[in-house]
Motif scaffolding. Structure first.
Motif, PDB file in Angstrom:
ATOM      1  N   ILE A 261      -6.362  11.771   1.813  1.00 35.23           N
ATOM      2  CA  ILE A 261      -5.223  11.013   1.298  1.00 35.23           C
ATOM      3  C   ILE A 261      -5.749   9.950   0.341  1.00 35.23           C
ATOM      4  CG2 ILE A 261      -3.808  11.366   3.365  1.00 35.23           C
ATOM      5  CD1 ILE A 261      -4.372   8.464   4.122  1.00 35.23           C
ATOM      6  N   ARG A 262      -4.916   9.601  -0.648  1.00 38.66           N
ATOM      7  CA  ARG A 262      -5.216   8.493  -1.551  1.00 38.66           C
ATOM      8  C   ARG A 262      -4.119   7.455  -1.390  1.00 38.66           C
ATOM      9  NH1 ARG A 262      -5.794  10.338  -7.458  1.00 38.66           N
ATOM     10  NH2 ARG A 262      -7.027   8.443  -7.730  1.00 38.66           N
ATOM     11  N   VAL A 263      -4.527   6.202  -1.341  1.00 39.98           N
ATOM     12  CA  VAL A 263      -3.595   5.097  -1.113  1.00 39.98           C
ATOM     13  C   VAL A 263      -3.783   4.059  -2.208  1.00 39.98           C
ATOM     14  CG1 VAL A 263      -2.866   3.275   0.474  1.00 39.98           C
ATOM     15  CG2 VAL A 263      -3.667   5.483   1.383  1.00 39.98           C
TER      16      VAL A 263
ATOM     17  N   ALA B 132       0.860  -1.180   0.000  1.00 37.33           N
ATOM     18  CA  ALA B 132       0.000   0.000   0.000  1.00 37.33           C
ATOM     19  C   ALA B 132       0.895   1.228   0.000  1.00 37.33           C
ATOM     20  CB  ALA B 132      -0.909   0.003   1.224  1.00 37.33           C
ATOM     21  N   THR B 133       0.640   2.169  -0.916  1.00 42.24           N
ATOM     22  CA  THR B 133       1.496   3.337  -1.090  1.00 42.24           C
ATOM     23  C   THR B 133       0.667   4.613  -1.080  1.00 42.24           C
ATOM     24  OG1 THR B 133       2.935   2.006  -2.522  1.00 42.24           O
ATOM     25  CG2 THR B 133       3.252   4.391  -2.575  1.00 42.24           C
ATOM     26  N   VAL B 134       1.089   5.594  -0.301  1.00 47.77           N
ATOM     27  CA  VAL B 134       0.443   6.903  -0.333  1.00 47.77           C
ATOM     28  C   VAL B 134       0.782   7.555  -1.670  1.00 47.77           C
ATOM     29  CG1 VAL B 134       0.275   9.192   0.723  1.00 47.77           C
ATOM     30  CG2 VAL B 134       0.590   7.171   2.170  1.00 47.77           C
TER      31      VAL B 134
ATOM     32  N   ARG C  11      16.266  14.117  -7.428  1.00 47.39           N
ATOM     33  CA  ARG C  11      16.992  15.128  -6.666  1.00 47.39           C
ATOM     34  C   ARG C  11      16.194  15.581  -5.445  1.00 47.39           C
ATOM     35  NH1 ARG C  11      18.085  18.265 -10.553  1.00 47.39           N
ATOM     36  NH2 ARG C  11      16.387  19.753 -10.317  1.00 47.39           N
ATOM     37  N   ALA C  12      14.883  15.706  -5.613  1.00 49.64           N
ATOM     38  CA  ALA C  12      14.035  16.206  -4.531  1.00 49.64           C
ATOM     39  C   ALA C  12      13.433  15.099  -3.674  1.00 49.64           C
ATOM     40  CB  ALA C  12      12.919  17.072  -5.119  1.00 49.64           C
ATOM     41  N   ASP C  13      13.724  13.834  -3.979  1.00 49.08           N
ATOM     42  CA  ASP C  13      13.087  12.713  -3.263  1.00 49.08           C
ATOM     43  C   ASP C  13      11.567  12.846  -3.326  1.00 49.08           C
ATOM     44  OD1 ASP C  13      15.080  10.951  -2.257  1.00 49.08           O
ATOM     45  OD2 ASP C  13      15.664  12.455  -0.800  1.00 49.08           O
ATOM     46  N   ARG C  14      11.048  13.174  -4.491  1.00 45.14           N
ATOM     47  CA  ARG C  14       9.629  13.506  -4.602  1.00 45.14           C
ATOM     48  C   ARG C  14       8.872  12.496  -5.451  1.00 45.14           C
ATOM     49  NH1 ARG C  14      10.107  17.883  -7.060  1.00 45.14           N
ATOM     50  NH2 ARG C  14       9.193  17.369  -9.065  1.00 45.14           N
ATOM     51  N   SER C  15       8.125  11.621  -4.794  1.00 43.92           N
ATOM     52  CA  SER C  15       7.210  10.732  -5.490  1.00 43.92           C
ATOM     53  C   SER C  15       5.935  11.502  -5.815  1.00 43.92           C
ATOM     54  CB  SER C  15       6.871   9.522  -4.620  1.00 43.92           C
ATOM     55  OG  SER C  15       8.036   8.793  -4.268  1.00 43.92           O
ATOM     56  N   GLY C  16       5.195  11.044  -6.819  1.00 46.29           N
ATOM     57  CA  GLY C  16       3.934  11.716  -7.110  1.00 46.29           C
ATOM     58  C   GLY C  16       3.419  11.416  -8.503  1.00 46.29           C
ATOM     59  N   PHE C  17       2.238  11.971  -8.781  1.00 46.48           N
ATOM     60  CA  PHE C  17       1.614  11.803 -10.086  1.00 46.48           C
ATOM     61  C   PHE C  17       2.231  12.760 -11.102  1.00 46.48           C
ATOM     62  CE2 PHE C  17      -1.893   9.662  -7.870  1.00 46.48           C
ATOM     63  CZ  PHE C  17      -2.173   8.642  -8.773  1.00 46.48           C
ATOM     64  N   GLU C  18       2.307  12.307 -12.342  1.00 44.54           N
ATOM     65  CA  GLU C  18       2.680  13.151 -13.461  1.00 44.54           C
ATOM     66  C   GLU C  18       1.484  14.050 -13.820  1.00 44.54           C
ATOM     67  OE1 GLU C  18       6.128  12.777 -15.585  1.00 44.54           O
ATOM     68  OE2 GLU C  18       5.935  13.065 -13.422  1.00 44.54           O
ATOM     69  N   PRO C  19       1.692  15.076 -14.652  1.00 46.23           N
ATOM     70  CA  PRO C  19       0.582  15.968 -15.015  1.00 46.23           C
ATOM     71  C   PRO C  19      -0.619  15.260 -15.637  1.00 46.23           C
ATOM     72  CG  PRO C  19       2.674  16.980 -15.592  1.00 46.23           C
ATOM     73  CD  PRO C  19       2.988  15.583 -15.148  1.00 46.23           C
ATOM     74  N   ASP C  20      -0.408  14.061 -16.195  1.00 46.91           N
ATOM     75  CA  ASP C  20      -1.541  13.359 -16.804  1.00 46.91           C
ATOM     76  C   ASP C  20      -2.537  12.827 -15.780  1.00 46.91           C
ATOM     77  OD1 ASP C  20      -0.309  11.123 -15.706  1.00 46.91           O
ATOM     78  OD2 ASP C  20       0.335  10.286 -17.629  1.00 46.91           O
ATOM     79  N   GLY C  21      -2.159  12.857 -14.507  1.00 43.76           N
ATOM     80  CA  GLY C  21      -3.065  12.434 -13.449  1.00 43.76           C
ATOM     81  C   GLY C  21      -3.244  10.943 -13.312  1.00 43.76           C
TER      82      GLY C  21
ATOM     83  N   PRO D  51      -0.194  12.587   8.028  1.00 43.43           N
ATOM     84  CA  PRO D  51       0.960  12.242   8.861  1.00 43.43           C
ATOM     85  C   PRO D  51       2.092  11.565   8.102  1.00 43.43           C
ATOM     86  CG  PRO D  51      -0.821  10.713   9.258  1.00 43.43           C
ATOM     87  CD  PRO D  51      -1.369  11.776   8.356  1.00 43.43           C
ATOM     88  N   ARG D  52       1.834  11.025   6.921  1.00 47.10           N
ATOM     89  CA  ARG D  52       2.867  10.345   6.145  1.00 47.10           C
ATOM     90  C   ARG D  52       2.914  10.946   4.746  1.00 47.10           C
ATOM     91  NH1 ARG D  52       6.811   7.801   7.729  1.00 47.10           N
ATOM     92  NH2 ARG D  52       6.645   5.946   6.448  1.00 47.10           N
ATOM     93  N   PRO D  53       4.102  11.216   4.214  1.00 43.48           N
ATOM     94  CA  PRO D  53       4.207  11.850   2.900  1.00 43.48           C
ATOM     95  C   PRO D  53       3.916  10.895   1.751  1.00 43.48           C
ATOM     96  CG  PRO D  53       6.387  11.341   3.750  1.00 43.48           C
ATOM     97  CD  PRO D  53       5.411  11.022   4.855  1.00 43.48           C
TER      98      PRO D  53
END
Length: 334
Positions: A103-105, A29-31, A162-172, A39-41
């Motif tokens: 939050i979405r998991v 399971a991933t945020v 570089r930023a340690d940043r997980s996340g969605f791309e602009p396509d959503g 509470p969790r990034p």
């Protein structure tokens, strides 16, 4: 529901792989997205086994309990899913949020969705301290692994690493989970500044080691609980290992100790090299390095005098300035 006594809580993918191979079943399971208080990034993970064992965290309270229930369902039906939790300020505390938010998991069973071979490759890269990204299309549920320099994702991926940043791309729909090696720091010189610096480094998430062959300086009494290496700096750094997730700070003012460490760092791809000393001291250092054959471009990698210019006076203030500069370089580039 039980929790295992395994100590490497942050290596969630490896735990998932072990449980899957042991026949227990495993669900990751991933945020993937947060709004407001969380509470969790993004990128935080929880693994659940078919026996009800859990490691890691994606939130807390009722949210985590609901994720575990969904994970059990995912093991049964073999489907991936994205869960969304939204709460008001009044309800926030009960579900593990500081105040209102959403939050979405993402919930993915290993094997049925995440291929075992792909997870094994990710785990191996993490163990080898190689940066790697897990890329998943949350509509088609196709997946792949990517590394720095990936032609398709280009600068977007480089910026995420570089930023340690997980996340969605602009396509959503395309989610990228960044798996960077843990940060490390080598501090050369068991001087007064090193005492607060080692503490601050650990608080900032660095695996820090203090290097000083002088036993009187680098003693456990002066640095309780710290990792101390009493070899000469060049030998110590060779054993410690230098890579793009490592920072090196030299503090001794003694060329016999600082220079071998500086030369080793300049020959590596450490992301930060900072050296204590005045402008005059650094000029002498530059002259010595040029005599040793280092180029102006290589020498320019050194941050000296070390730390941001915040008017620091005490050892603790200088340590703050050093950590601030290291953080700026890590997150924004040199």
């Amino acid at each position: 529901m039980t929790t295992t006594d395994r100590t490497d809580h942050e290596d969630i993918p490896a735990i998932a792989l072990d449980w899957h191979r042991a026949g227990k079943g495993a669900v990751l399971a991933t945020v993937v997205e947060t709004w407001g208080s969380a509470p969790r990034p993004v990128g935080s993970q929880l693994v659940v086994s078919g026996a009800g064992e859990i490691e890691g965290s994606v939130s807390g309270g009722c949210v985590e309990g609901a994720v575990v229930v969904e994970a059990m369902d995912a093991l049964a039906d073999g489907r991936a899913r994205i869960l969304e939790f939204g709460v008001s300020d009044d309800e926030a505390f009960a579900v593990g949020l500081a105040c209102g938010g959403r939050i979405r998991v993402m919930v993915e069973p290993v094997g049925a969705q995440i291929p075992e071979a792909m997870l094994a490759e990710l785990v191996a890269a993490r163990a080898a301290r190689e940066p790697i990204a897990y890329v998943v299309d949350t509509e088609s549920w196709t997946r792949r692994l990517a590394r720095p320099g990936d032609a398709e994702l280009g600068e977007t991926l480089a910026a995420r690493f570089r930023a340690d940043r997980s996340g969605f791309e602009p396509d959503g729909r395309t989610f990228i989970a960044i798996h960077n090696p843990p940060l490390r720091m080598a501090v050369v010189g068991a001087v007064h500044i090193a005492q607060p610096l080692m503490v601050m480094a650990r608080l900032a998430g660095y695996d820090a080691a203090l290097i000083d062959p002088r036993e009187t300086f680098g003693s456990a009494a002066r640095f309780p609980g710290e990792r101390i290496i009493d070899d000469w700096p060049d030998e110590a750094l060779a054993a410690f290992g230098l890579d793009a997730r490592t920072a090196v700070v030299t503090l001794t003012h003694d060329p016999k100790l600082d220079d071998p460490a500086i030369e080793a760092a300049l020959r590596s791809d450490v992301f930060y090299l900072g050296c204590l000393g005045s402008t005059r001291t650094h000029a002498k250092r530059v002259a010595r390095l040029k005599e040793r054959g280092f180029t102006d471009e290589e020498i320019a990698r050194i941050h000296a005098p070390v730390g941001l210019d915040i008017g620091a006076m005490s050892p603790a203030e200088i340590a703050i300035a050093i950590m601030a500069e290291i953080t700026r370089v890590l997150r924004k580039g040199a």
